[in-house]
Design an enzyme around this catalytic site. Structure first.
Site, PDB file in Angstrom:
ATOM      1  N   TYR A 142      38.966  -4.927 -27.613  1.00 16.42           N
ATOM      2  CA  TYR A 142      38.034  -3.910 -27.134  1.00 16.42           C
ATOM      3  C   TYR A 142      38.774  -2.703 -26.562  1.00 16.42           C
ATOM      4  CZ  TYR A 142      33.641  -6.556 -27.468  1.00 16.42           C
ATOM      5  OH  TYR A 142      32.522  -7.209 -27.919  1.00 16.42           O
ATOM      6  N   ASP A 219      37.333 -21.264 -34.085  1.00 15.72           N
ATOM      7  CA  ASP A 219      36.465 -21.641 -35.211  1.00 15.72           C
ATOM      8  C   ASP A 219      35.875 -23.032 -34.987  1.00 15.72           C
ATOM      9  OD1 ASP A 219      39.091 -22.514 -35.481  1.00 15.72           O
ATOM     10  OD2 ASP A 219      39.244 -22.113 -37.626  1.00 15.72           O
ATOM     11  N   ASP A 243      32.444 -12.710 -26.729  1.00 12.42           N
ATOM     12  CA  ASP A 243      31.275 -11.934 -27.166  1.00 12.42           C
ATOM     13  C   ASP A 243      30.534 -12.707 -28.256  1.00 12.42           C
ATOM     14  OD1 ASP A 243      29.563  -9.660 -27.502  1.00 12.42           O
ATOM     15  OD2 ASP A 243      30.684  -9.181 -29.316  1.00 12.42           O
ATOM     16  N   ASP A 247      26.675 -15.111 -28.043  1.00 12.88           N
ATOM     17  CA  ASP A 247      25.479 -14.856 -28.861  1.00 12.88           C
ATOM     18  C   ASP A 247      25.104 -16.150 -29.596  1.00 12.88           C
ATOM     19  OD1 ASP A 247      25.451 -12.074 -28.278  1.00 12.88           O
ATOM     20  OD2 ASP A 247      24.747 -11.631 -30.307  1.00 12.88           O
TER      21      ASP A 247
HETATM   22  C1  IPM Z   1      27.746  -7.761 -24.744  1.00 17.93           C
HETATM   23  C2  IPM Z   1      27.447  -6.633 -25.716  1.00 17.93           C
HETATM   24  C3  IPM Z   1      28.523  -5.561 -25.559  1.00 17.93           C
HETATM   25  C4  IPM Z   1      29.869  -6.187 -25.866  1.00 17.93           C
HETATM   26  C5  IPM Z   1      28.301  -4.299 -26.391  1.00 17.93           C
HETATM   27  C6  IPM Z   1      26.943  -3.677 -26.154  1.00 17.93           C
HETATM   28  C7  IPM Z   1      29.396  -3.279 -26.180  1.00 17.93           C
HETATM   29  O1  IPM Z   1      27.381  -7.110 -27.012  1.00 17.93           O
HETATM   30  O2  IPM Z   1      27.717  -7.509 -23.520  1.00 17.93           O
HETATM   31  O3  IPM Z   1      27.977  -8.883 -25.184  1.00 17.93           O
HETATM   32  O4  IPM Z   1      30.277  -6.279 -27.045  1.00 17.93           O
HETATM   33  O5  IPM Z   1      30.548  -6.601 -24.928  1.00 17.93           O
HETATM   34 MN    MN Z   2      27.619  -9.265 -27.213  1.00 10.76          MN
END
Ligand code: IPM
Ligand code: MN
Length: 355
Positions: A142, A219, A243, A247
């Site tokens: 990042y 993985d 990240d 999700d």
């Molecule tokens: C998160 C989001 C952010 C990230 C984005 C919006 C930059 O996806 O907080 O997980 O990738 O960190």
């Molecule tokens: Mn995210």
């Protein structure tokens, strides 16, 4: 207790869920006789429109003067489909994390009994799953050097010993307060940066003899999260892996709209939902406010207001049990409630529920 809270609603559904988070905090302050002072700031696309900067100086100053930040979401389709845009809303979030030195992002993932059927995974797999992902938040790809031209582009996945050590320590401290099991997630079979993570983790592990440490490739972890989520207690990992894995992990709970997080380590702690700005839903009053409301609970718990945090969690549970829910998690055949109705229900519960 008196707390100065910077409220940053941001973009998309941000302002709608932000309102519900504040509503809940206001009722907590009344019930417990606290003084919460809310001051508002801009971040993301709204800040670009106003100041030409997704995280303007004004907002930084506001955050620095506050005890905590309650953030919602950033992101706007005007920028998503325009790879040549010079500034992007997401840069505001990254700049905010970096300038406040929020290097640790704590993302708890736990199931709600009332929502087990909402997950695409089998109930017996996810029932009682309860783990925390500690995501490194200010390093790695990042923030490493980037290059972009028409024919070549790169991001640098750079980590220093100091950055790795401090996040691993946070991971160990969480594991110590929980079930004493830490999983270090990396890709040490391929990446040099991951080999440094693993080397340092192996050095540090001996300082925590009470904690069982295991090392897994990312993985493999991504598979195990959906196959056997109960395996995990605390996992610690680099920015990009964290990240993606969180999700994925949100699927266990049934909706991304349920997951809160705390970004800590530096000056002012920041509390934010894991989900994004969901622009398609903006202004429709359909977004789930629970991730934001639980982020408010994490804020209070951070300052030792444990009872207050517990009460918010009870209010959320009650809304789920009674199916006062937004469309993403509403039971089939039942009418869904709006963002505002769900927030108001939880805020009211805080007035009446027993401690
Ligand atoms: C998160 C989001 C952010 C990230 C984005 C919006 C930059 O996806 O907080 O997980 O990738 O960190
Ligand atoms: Mn995210």
């Amino acid at each position: 207790m008196e707390l100065k809270i910077a409220v940053l609603p941001g973009d998309g559904i941000g302002p709608e869920i932000s309102k519900e988070g504040v509503k809940v905090l206001e009722n907590v302050s009344q019930r417990f006789d606290h003084k919460f002072i809310f001051k508002y700031g801009d971040v993301g696309a709204v800040a670009i429109d106003k100041y030409g900067d997704p995280f303007p100086e004004e907002t930084l100053k506001l955050c620095e003067k506050s005890d905590a930040v309650l953030f919602s979401a950033v992101g706007d389709p005007r920028y998503d489909n325009n790879p040549s845009a010079k500034v992007r809303p997401e840069q505001g979030l990254l700049k905010m994390r970096k300038s406040l030195d929020l290097y640790a992002n704590v993302r708890p993932i736990a199931t709600f009994e009332a929502l087990l059927s909402k997950s695409p995974l089998k109930e017996e797999v996810i029932r009682d799953a309860d783990f925390v992902c500690i995501r490194e938040l200010t390093g790695g790809m990042y923030f490493g050097e980037k290059y972009e031209s028409d024919n070549m582009a790169y991001d640098t996945n750079i980590y220093t010993r100091k950055e790795i050590e401090r996040i691993l320590k946070i991971g160990y401290n969480y594991a110590r307060r929980r079930r004493k099991h830490l999983t270090v997630v990396d890709k040490a079979n391929v990446l040099a940066s991951s080999r440094l993570w693993r080397k340092i983790a192996q050095e540090i592990a001996s300082d925590y003899p009470d904690i069982k440490t295991d090392y897994m490739f990312v993985d493999n972890v991504s598979m195990r999260i959906i196959q056997d989520p109960k395996f995990f207690d605390v996992m610690v990992t680099e920015n990009t892996f964290g990240d993606i894995l969180t999700d994925e992990a949100s699927v266990i709970t049934g909706s991304m709209g349920l997951l809160p997080s705390a970004s800590i380590g530096g000056k002012t702690p920041l509390f934010e939902p894991v989900h994004g700005s969901w622009p398609e839903a903006a202004g429709k009053n359909i977004a789930n406010p629970i991730a934001q409301i639980l982020s408010a609970a994490m804020l209070l718990e951070y300052f030792g207001l444990v009872e207050e945090g517990r009460l918010i969690r009870k209010g959320v549970e009650l809304s789920l049990q009674n199916h006062i829910s937004t469309p993403d998690i509403q039971k089939e055949g039942l009418k869904a409630f709006t963002t505002e109705e769900v927030g108001t229900y939880i805020a009211n519960a805080i007035k009446h529920l027993e401690l």
